[in-house]
Design an enzyme around this catalytic site. Structure first.
Site, PDB file in Angstrom:
ATOM      1  N   SER A   1      -4.709   2.332  -1.500  1.00  0.00           N
ATOM      2  CA  SER A   1      -3.902   0.832  -0.785  1.00  0.00           C
ATOM      3  C   SER A   1      -2.273   1.220  -1.019  1.00  0.00           C
ATOM      4  CB  SER A   1      -4.120   0.220  -2.537  1.00  0.00           C
ATOM      5  OG  SER A   1      -3.457  -0.830  -2.195  1.00  0.00           O
TER       6      SER A   1
ATOM      7  N   LYS B   1      -0.832   4.363   1.904  1.00  0.00           N
ATOM      8  CA  LYS B   1       0.355   4.298   2.537  1.00  0.00           C
ATOM      9  C   LYS B   1       0.901   5.308   2.314  1.00  0.00           C
ATOM     10  CE  LYS B   1       0.771  -0.655   0.521  1.00  0.00           C
ATOM     11  NZ  LYS B   1      -0.406  -1.577   1.230  1.00  0.00           N
TER      12      LYS B   1
ATOM     13  N   TRP C   1      -6.732  -9.015   2.937  1.00  0.00           N
ATOM     14  CA  TRP C   1      -5.551  -8.194   2.459  1.00  0.00           C
ATOM     15  C   TRP C   1      -4.838  -7.374   3.285  1.00  0.00           C
ATOM     16  CZ3 TRP C   1      -1.481 -11.464   1.416  1.00  0.00           C
ATOM     17  CH2 TRP C   1      -0.558 -10.583   1.072  1.00  0.00           C
TER      18      TRP C   1
ATOM     19  N   HIS D   1     -11.899  -4.631  -2.368  1.00  0.00           N
ATOM     20  CA  HIS D   1     -10.263  -3.587  -2.432  1.00  0.00           C
ATOM     21  C   HIS D   1     -11.003  -2.562  -3.640  1.00  0.00           C
ATOM     22  CE1 HIS D   1      -6.111  -2.326  -1.852  1.00  0.00           C
ATOM     23  NE2 HIS D   1      -6.188  -2.489  -2.713  1.00  0.00           N
TER      24      HIS D   1
HETATM   25  C1  GTR Z   1      -1.217  -5.754  -2.862  1.00  0.00           C
HETATM   26  C2  GTR Z   1      -0.035  -5.071  -1.920  1.00  0.00           C
HETATM   27  C3  GTR Z   1      -0.753  -4.176  -1.189  1.00  0.00           C
HETATM   28  C4  GTR Z   1      -1.247  -2.703  -1.357  1.00  0.00           C
HETATM   29  C5  GTR Z   1      -2.044  -3.193  -2.986  1.00  0.00           C
HETATM   30  C6  GTR Z   1      -2.107  -1.952  -4.236  1.00  0.00           C
HETATM   31  O1  GTR Z   1      -0.299  -5.904  -4.621  1.00  0.00           O
HETATM   32  O2  GTR Z   1       0.351  -6.613  -1.684  1.00  0.00           O
HETATM   33  O3  GTR Z   1       0.372  -3.375  -0.350  1.00  0.00           O
HETATM   34  O4  GTR Z   1      -0.323  -1.793  -1.918  1.00  0.00           O
HETATM   35  O5  GTR Z   1      -0.957  -4.464  -4.564  1.00  0.00           O
HETATM   36  O6  GTR Z   1      -1.579  -1.117  -4.312  1.00  0.00           O
HETATM   37  O7  GTR Z   1      -3.257  -2.106  -4.883  1.00  0.00           O
END
Ligand code: GTR
Length: 385
Positions: free
Chosen positions: A224, A228, A315, A366
């Site tokens: 996540s 990145k 997402w 996720h």
């Molecule tokens: C969310 C964010 C994502 C992702 C995620 C995470 O809130 O919108 O870009 O980075 O968190 O890190 O689990």
């Protein structure tokens, strides 16, 4: 049909494929002057630097050039972790500029029984700090240290917020403010993702000093926001042999121009401290970005890149993550490496590996799970062993 493009917290997100705008991706093999990049030398000596600069200026910010020194202290060692399988160490990195110091902890595990030097995996942990005792007592699928050690990998991990606090108010307590001696960040200065990636490189500095580790065979892994970070960390630091982005989405593997799931507008509103100021200027104007995220993947070529998605994690835009990896193939090919080119995603839970790139889409939500690790380590084995 009702368009589900929504505004929330000031930023847009979209879950309708029909609302994905028509777009043309910038070609990584066309330089800023509009000329095509035809040789590996031109890529390596000119175009790659141009793209690094474009990403620094427009997405992740620029790291400081300030001189610093770093040392590593072992606070505690366990020599016979997991019945002798591994040596574990609690470590502290101490960064010094003049008489000022910044410290962050990390945890290292080294296989005891490997023949020859071990390849390594550095995990950027965006959830919490995992102290040695916890890593040994409660193997956690987010950082499955026993799996890694059993497969012959040394592994190390730090917590993002110990380096640069992961919240809008955290600046003064983090490494960026330390480098700036308390001054506020300039518009193009590095932001949290770049700072966390910098820390992954410092952990790699330490691994380079360990005799039983071959740091030239190291992967940087993140999930996540950590995913990145892992891509940008490996772009900034060519010592990493593999970058692994798990469910990284917007600002990670996913194409910004698709504006599907999380968008530039939304992410720069909710997490402004992750990206340099310029990135927010492309909210709702993604097609004007001089780069897109397939080019951050291309910056790793011809090293290894592994990207994952999860089918319920819309997402993060699975289709955009996969398309981005495919769109980077021309650069791998120019550099003599094979890479995924099939435009159709592989079926659920069936990794696709072609040369230096790999991808899977896992069923479920996720997360960084045991199955992601198992598939990833199969890929890593092909390049690092
Ligand atoms: C969310 C964010 C994502 C992702 C995620 C995470 O809130 O919108 O870009 O980075 O968190 O890190 O689990």
């Amino acid at each position: 049909r009702v368009a589900k493009s929504m505004k929330s917290q000031g930023g847009q997100f979209n879950y309708e494929e029909a609302n994905v705008p028509a777009f043309t991706l910038p070609d990584p093999l066309v330089n800023n002057a509009g000329e095509s990049v035809a040789t590996a030398n031109q890529w390596t000596n000119e175009r790659r630097d141009e793209l690094m600069e474009l990403f620094r200026q427009n997405v992740y910010g620029r790291r400081p050039g300030t001189d610093y020194s770093i040392k590593f202290e072992c606070l505690h060692e366990v020599e016979d972790a997991f019945d002798g399988l591994a040596t574990g160490r609690s470590m502290k990195a101490i960064v010094s500029i003049d008489d000022r110091r910044y410290e962050f902890p990390f945890t290292v595990l080294l296989p005891n029984r490997s023949q020859g030097k071990s390849p390594a995996v550095v995990l950027i942990n965006n959830r919490y700090f995992v102290p040695l005792e916890k890593a040994l007592a409660e193997p956690d699928p987010f950082w499955p240290v026993k799996t890694l050690l059993d497969r012959g990998y040394a592994t190390a991990s730090f917590h993002t917020s110990d380096v640069d606090p992961d919240n809008k108010q955290g600046y003064l307590d983090g490494i960026r403010s330390f480098f700036a001696d308390g001054q506020p960040p300039t518009d193009d200065a590095w932001r949290s993702l770049s700072a966390w990636g910098w820390a992954a490189s410092r952990v790699l500095d330490h691994l380079e000093t360990i005799d039983s580790v071959d740091a030239s065979r190291a992967a940087v892994v993140g999930h996540s926001r950590g995913g990145k970070t892992a891509l940008w960390a490996a772009a900034e630091d060519p010592r990493f042999a593999i970058g692994y982005s798990n469910n990284s989405g917007c600002g990670g593997a996913a194409l910004s121009r698709r504006a599907y799931g999380e968008t530039v507008s939304r992410i720069t509103t909710v997490f402004p401290y992750w990206f340099c100021k310029n990135f927010s200027a492309y909210a709702d104007r993604e097609s004007e970005l001089p780069v897109d995220q397939h080019e951050v993947i291309a910056l790793l070529a011809p090293r290894g890149v592994y990207v994952t998605s999860s089918d319920e994690d819309l997402w993060a835009d699975p289709a955009g993550e996969y398309a981005s990896l495919v769109a980077a193939a021309s650069v791998f090919n120019l550099l003599g490496a094979e890479s995924i080119t099939n435009p159709v995603m592989p079926p659920l839970n069936h990794p696709r590996v072609v040369g230096k790139t790999g991808y899977h889409i896992r069923s479920g939500g996720h997360g960084l799970e045991q199955q992601d690790w198992d598939f990833f380590l199969d890929f890593a084995d092909t390049l690092l062993k």
